[in-house]
Every structure is written in structure tokens, then in C-alpha cells.
Design a protein around this motif. Structure first.
Motif, PDB file in Angstrom:
ATOM      1  N   THR A 123      47.374  31.604  36.133  1.00 47.70           N
ATOM      2  CA  THR A 123      47.012  31.627  37.785  1.00 47.70           C
ATOM      3  C   THR A 123      47.699  32.812  37.975  1.00 47.70           C
ATOM      4  OG1 THR A 123      46.284  29.453  38.020  1.00 47.70           O
ATOM      5  CG2 THR A 123      47.084  30.718  39.984  1.00 47.70           C
ATOM      6  N   ALA A 124      49.196  32.919  37.835  1.00 45.70           N
ATOM      7  CA  ALA A 124      49.738  33.848  38.263  1.00 45.70           C
ATOM      8  C   ALA A 124      49.581  35.406  37.707  1.00 45.70           C
ATOM      9  CB  ALA A 124      51.198  33.585  38.001  1.00 45.70           C
ATOM     10  N   HIS A 125      48.903  35.608  36.550  1.00 48.13           N
ATOM     11  CA  HIS A 125      48.695  36.660  36.176  1.00 48.13           C
ATOM     12  C   HIS A 125      47.121  37.171  36.476  1.00 48.13           C
ATOM     13  CE1 HIS A 125      51.613  37.464  33.138  1.00 48.13           C
ATOM     14  NE2 HIS A 125      51.841  36.496  32.634  1.00 48.13           N
ATOM     15  N   VAL A 126      46.403  36.281  36.902  1.00 43.25           N
ATOM     16  CA  VAL A 126      45.108  36.454  37.366  1.00 43.25           C
ATOM     17  C   VAL A 126      45.026  36.745  38.680  1.00 43.25           C
ATOM     18  CG1 VAL A 126      42.970  35.280  38.268  1.00 43.25           C
ATOM     19  CG2 VAL A 126      43.737  34.907  35.910  1.00 43.25           C
ATOM     20  N   ALA A 127      46.029  36.340  39.597  1.00 40.10           N
ATOM     21  CA  ALA A 127      46.206  36.618  41.006  1.00 40.10           C
ATOM     22  C   ALA A 127      46.729  37.945  41.086  1.00 40.10           C
ATOM     23  CB  ALA A 127      47.471  35.498  41.555  1.00 40.10           C
ATOM     24  N   ALA A 128      47.704  38.411  40.186  1.00 37.85           N
ATOM     25  CA  ALA A 128      48.400  39.722  40.118  1.00 37.85           C
ATOM     26  C   ALA A 128      47.430  40.752  39.889  1.00 37.85           C
ATOM     27  CB  ALA A 128      49.547  39.900  39.385  1.00 37.85           C
ATOM     28  N   LEU A 129      46.571  40.617  38.908  1.00 34.46           N
ATOM     29  CA  LEU A 129      45.493  41.319  38.310  1.00 34.46           C
ATOM     30  C   LEU A 129      44.429  41.667  39.197  1.00 34.46           C
ATOM     31  CD1 LEU A 129      45.274  40.332  34.450  1.00 34.46           C
ATOM     32  CD2 LEU A 129      45.415  42.681  35.274  1.00 34.46           C
ATOM     33  N   ALA A 130      44.007  40.703  39.797  1.00 42.48           N
ATOM     34  CA  ALA A 130      42.926  40.658  40.903  1.00 42.48           C
ATOM     35  C   ALA A 130      43.397  41.560  41.868  1.00 42.48           C
ATOM     36  CB  ALA A 130      42.626  39.317  41.447  1.00 42.48           C
ATOM     37  N   PHE A 139      37.812  47.689  45.098  1.00 42.31           N
ATOM     38  CA  PHE A 139      37.979  48.114  46.107  1.00 42.31           C
ATOM     39  C   PHE A 139      37.510  46.992  47.352  1.00 42.31           C
ATOM     40  CE2 PHE A 139      37.149  52.015  44.048  1.00 42.31           C
ATOM     41  CZ  PHE A 139      38.235  52.487  43.991  1.00 42.31           C
ATOM     42  N   VAL A 140      37.817  45.752  46.986  1.00 47.40           N
ATOM     43  CA  VAL A 140      37.827  44.485  47.803  1.00 47.40           C
ATOM     44  C   VAL A 140      39.199  44.604  48.571  1.00 47.40           C
ATOM     45  CG1 VAL A 140      36.059  43.612  46.700  1.00 47.40           C
ATOM     46  CG2 VAL A 140      38.243  42.779  46.040  1.00 47.40           C
ATOM     47  N   ASN A 141      39.326  43.715  49.505  1.00 46.26           N
ATOM     48  CA  ASN A 141      40.515  43.343  49.952  1.00 46.26           C
ATOM     49  C   ASN A 141      41.678  42.912  49.126  1.00 46.26           C
ATOM     50  OD1 ASN A 141      42.576  41.741  51.568  1.00 46.26           O
ATOM     51  ND2 ASN A 141      41.464  42.676  53.235  1.00 46.26           N
ATOM     52  N   PRO A 142      42.482  43.735  49.032  1.00 42.72           N
ATOM     53  CA  PRO A 142      43.623  43.171  47.853  1.00 42.72           C
ATOM     54  C   PRO A 142      44.228  41.735  48.068  1.00 42.72           C
ATOM     55  CG  PRO A 142      43.847  45.297  48.306  1.00 42.72           C
ATOM     56  CD  PRO A 142      42.985  44.909  49.350  1.00 42.72           C
ATOM     57  N   ASP A 143      44.379  41.555  49.445  1.00 43.12           N
ATOM     58  CA  ASP A 143      45.031  40.215  49.860  1.00 43.12           C
ATOM     59  C   ASP A 143      44.028  39.133  49.430  1.00 43.12           C
ATOM     60  OD1 ASP A 143      47.518  41.209  50.472  1.00 43.12           O
ATOM     61  OD2 ASP A 143      46.757  42.098  52.580  1.00 43.12           O
ATOM     62  N   THR A 144      42.945  39.417  49.814  1.00 44.06           N
ATOM     63  CA  THR A 144      41.921  38.213  49.691  1.00 44.06           C
ATOM     64  C   THR A 144      41.919  38.256  48.036  1.00 44.06           C
ATOM     65  OG1 THR A 144      40.603  38.785  51.435  1.00 44.06           O
ATOM     66  CG2 THR A 144      39.321  37.672  49.919  1.00 44.06           C
ATOM     67  N   ALA A 145      41.738  39.089  47.360  1.00 42.61           N
ATOM     68  CA  ALA A 145      41.577  38.953  45.878  1.00 42.61           C
ATOM     69  C   ALA A 145      42.852  38.233  45.202  1.00 42.61           C
ATOM     70  CB  ALA A 145      41.590  40.586  45.174  1.00 42.61           C
ATOM     71  N   MET A 146      44.046  38.410  45.670  1.00 45.56           N
ATOM     72  CA  MET A 146      45.081  37.811  45.206  1.00 45.56           C
ATOM     73  C   MET A 146      44.993  36.167  45.773  1.00 45.56           C
ATOM     74  SD  MET A 146      49.183  38.464  45.793  1.00 45.56           S
ATOM     75  CE  MET A 146      49.510  39.324  44.265  1.00 45.56           C
ATOM     76  N   PHE A 147      44.562  35.964  46.960  1.00 45.14           N
ATOM     77  CA  PHE A 147      44.453  34.610  47.351  1.00 45.14           C
ATOM     78  C   PHE A 147      43.500  34.016  46.447  1.00 45.14           C
ATOM     79  CE2 PHE A 147      41.972  31.595  49.837  1.00 45.14           C
ATOM     80  CZ  PHE A 147      43.208  30.650  50.187  1.00 45.14           C
ATOM     81  N   ALA A 148      42.515  34.407  46.244  1.00 48.70           N
ATOM     82  CA  ALA A 148      41.411  33.858  45.081  1.00 48.70           C
ATOM     83  C   ALA A 148      41.779  33.650  44.009  1.00 48.70           C
ATOM     84  CB  ALA A 148      40.227  34.953  45.354  1.00 48.70           C
ATOM     85  N   GLY A 149      42.595  34.659  43.317  1.00 47.42           N
ATOM     86  CA  GLY A 149      43.292  34.325  42.026  1.00 47.42           C
ATOM     87  C   GLY A 149      44.071  33.086  41.925  1.00 47.42           C
ATOM     88  N   ILE A 150      44.777  33.083  43.064  1.00 50.67           N
ATOM     89  CA  ILE A 150      45.909  31.902  43.276  1.00 50.67           C
ATOM     90  C   ILE A 150      45.280  30.504  43.205  1.00 50.67           C
ATOM     91  CG2 ILE A 150      47.463  30.834  44.884  1.00 50.67           C
ATOM     92  CD1 ILE A 150      48.553  33.542  45.660  1.00 50.67           C
ATOM     93  N   VAL A 151      43.868  30.426  43.881  1.00 51.95           N
ATOM     94  CA  VAL A 151      43.248  29.117  44.138  1.00 51.95           C
ATOM     95  C   VAL A 151      42.068  28.992  43.194  1.00 51.95           C
ATOM     96  CG1 VAL A 151      44.004  28.975  46.418  1.00 51.95           C
ATOM     97  CG2 VAL A 151      41.898  29.970  45.900  1.00 51.95           C
ATOM     98  N   HIS A 152      41.822  30.136  42.242  1.00 49.26           N
ATOM     99  CA  HIS A 152      40.590  29.809  41.487  1.00 49.26           C
ATOM    100  C   HIS A 152      40.548  28.617  40.589  1.00 49.26           C
ATOM    101  CE1 HIS A 152      42.845  31.994  38.102  1.00 49.26           C
ATOM    102  NE2 HIS A 152      41.661  31.516  37.294  1.00 49.26           N
ATOM    103  N   GLU A 153      41.923  28.281  40.107  1.00 46.78           N
ATOM    104  CA  GLU A 153      41.802  27.035  39.322  1.00 46.78           C
ATOM    105  C   GLU A 153      42.358  25.720  40.042  1.00 46.78           C
ATOM    106  OE1 GLU A 153      41.074  26.516  36.401  1.00 46.78           O
ATOM    107  OE2 GLU A 153      41.551  28.385  35.049  1.00 46.78           O
ATOM    108  N   VAL A 154      42.193  25.821  41.341  1.00 48.88           N
ATOM    109  CA  VAL A 154      42.724  24.540  42.141  1.00 48.88           C
ATOM    110  C   VAL A 154      42.108  23.330  41.729  1.00 48.88           C
ATOM    111  CG1 VAL A 154      41.096  24.905  44.180  1.00 48.88           C
ATOM    112  CG2 VAL A 154      43.450  23.782  44.496  1.00 48.88           C
TER     113      VAL A 154
END
Length: 279
Positions: A123-130, A139-154
């Protein structure tokens, strides 16, 4: 209760919306919901952070990380100053990280704890990569991308927390695990966590999604981040190699040198934020 019955029990509970969270998750969730309110004043945010000692400590740590204090010459020592420095978006990502992380905090079974740790590293690496891919490729919102990476395995984290109640539930059955998590549990957990619809839709598309040519949306960002994350999710049931069309999509967007710099930047991001967001 055998495995099939246990899976059915958990899935039926989820389908009815009967999702129970640990107390620590509920506390962080209250903060997340408050921060999602567009009318949440900065003073209210500071008060909420101060009400959770763990969050306050991690907010200060994040504000002093290389991501927000690159030269290390302006150290903040209060939650108030930390919130002012990192801003709402980063604070929301920090809270989301705490919500996800707390699911595995009470797991007793050593095998499940190992899976939870592997999933968190993934999850940590996906969030950072996203976050990096959003800035440089899609070129999507980077903060949204990081949030999505953090919660994608919730959904997977929730299932791990429940599996502690049913010894052997996840042994030798990854396909059933992933199917249950992604099609039933994940959807209901995200609903209860009030994950915004664009993020939820992107996460739900991960199982069978394909990268557009060129990559241009949040789902593309998550697909590529999962592809290049150096730690595989214990939920993964299909090969990590991208199909030919996805390889063409990536080749269209970046060359090998650019990809190398993206991986390097994301690794540095994980390291710089490890004291706060990604540990």
C-alpha cells in the motif's frame, strides 16, 4: 464453521452493511469524516488533531519530513504549526493511512500479521507511486491519487482483521479471498468509510481494468502504481505483468529513463514520509 460458511457469514454481514470497526479505527474515521466537510475550519481541524495523540505526533513528524521540510532548517514543534504547513489534503491522507493501518493493529495470528505487514508495504509503495505518476504521467490530482493508493486495499485489511476470528480462513484460498474482498467486502467497507465516488469507482475497476492509451485517469494511475510497486499484495491472484496493450500504454507515456526516475522518486517519497504516513 468451515471456510465456505465463514466466507458466507462475513460476506452476508457486509452485504447488510454490518461492518464493525475497531475502536481505534472509529476514532480516526470520525476525524476523516470531519475533514471531508468543506466547512471544516482550520481551528476545528487543529482541535481534532490535538484530540488524538497518535495523529498529533504523526502530523508533526510529517511536517518535519523531507517532503515538507526539504532543507531541514525549519522544524515545527506543535500540531498547529504542522497542520498549517502540510495543509488539508496531506492531513486527510495521513488520517486515511491511520484508518487503514489500524485494521491490522490488533491481529494476533502471526501468519495474518505477516500478510497485513506485506499488504501495508504494498500500500505504501502504491500510494507513493500513484502520487508521482499523477504528477508526471496521468495528470490527475496527485493528492487524490495518493489517497486512492492508501485506501485501495482497505477491504483486504478489513478481511484480515476478521480472519483472526476464523483460524485458517485464508489458508490456500487466495482466489476466493480476493473475490470476496473485491466484490463484496471492499465495496461495503468503502461505503461505510465514505470513500468519495470517483475514488471508489477507480478502486473497484482494479480487478479487471485496462490502462488507457495514453494513461489519463485515476484508474490508469492505480493500475500502473500496482504494476510497478516493488512489494506484491498478498491479495494478488493474477500475474503482475501487464498485457501487451498496457505495455504499449506505458511506452506511449514514458520512456525507460523516465520510468526509472519515477521509481526512484517514489522510493524516495516512501522513505521521506515513513516516519509519519507510511509506517
Amino acid at each position: 464453521m468451515n471456510k465456505i460458511e465463514a466466507f458466507g457469514y462475513i460476506a452476508a454481514q457486509a452485504a447488510r452493511g454490518e461492518i464493525s470497526f475497531p475502536t481505534s479505527v472509529n476514532a480516526a474515521l470520525r476525524l476523516q469524516l470531519a475533514l471531508n466537510d468543506p466547512n471544516c475550519h482550520i481551528e476545528d481541524a487543529i482541535r481534532l488533531v490535538l484530540g488524538e495523540p497518535q495523529l498529533a505526533a504523526r502530523t508533526v513528524a510529517l511536517a518535519n519530513s523531507a517532503a515538507f521540510n526539504r532543507h531541514g532548517d525549519s522544524v515545527v514543534t506543535s500540531a498547529r504549526a504542522a497542520v498549517m504547513r502540510i495543509g488539508y489534503s496531506s492531513l486527510q491522507n495521513l488520517v486515511a493511512g491511520l484508518v487503514v493501518r489500524q485494521f491490522g493493529a490488533k491481529i494476533v495470528d502471526p501468519g495474518l500479521r505477516a500478510k497485513a505487514e506485506q499488504m501495508w508495504q504494498h500500500t505504501a509503495h502504491v500510494a507513493a507511486l500513484a502520487h508521482v505518476l499523477a504528477k508526471r504521467v496521468t495528470f490527475v490530482n496527485p493528492d487524490t491519487a495518493m489517497f486512492a493508493g492508501i485506501v485501495h486495499e482497505v477491504g483486504g485489511f478489513y478481511l484480515l482483521s476478521r480472519a483472526d476470528e476464523f483460524p485458517g480462513l485464508l489458508d490456500d484460498d487466495p482466489e476466493k479471498w480476493a473475490e470476496l474482498c473485491e466484490e463484496v467486502v471492499s465495496r461495503e467497507v468503502m461505503k461505510k468509510l465514505a470513500i468519495p465516488d470517483p475514488v471508489r469507482v477507480a478502486i473497484e475497476g482494479l480487478r479487471d481494468g485496462w490502462v488507457n492509451i495514453p494513461p489519463s485517469n485515476l484508474l490508469d494511475t492505480l493500475l500502473l502504481a500496482n504494476q510497478f510497486a516493488p512489494v506484491r499484495s498478498p491479495l494478488a491472484t493474477r500475474e503482475q505483468d501487464l498485457p501487451a496493450d498496457d505495455e504499449s500504454a506505458l511506452d506511449f507515456a514514458v520512456d525507460k529513463d523516465t520510468l526509472g526516475s519515477i521509481l526512484e522518486e517514489s522510493a524516495a517519497e516512501v522513505k521521506s514520509m515513513s516516519a509519519a504516513l507510511l509506517v
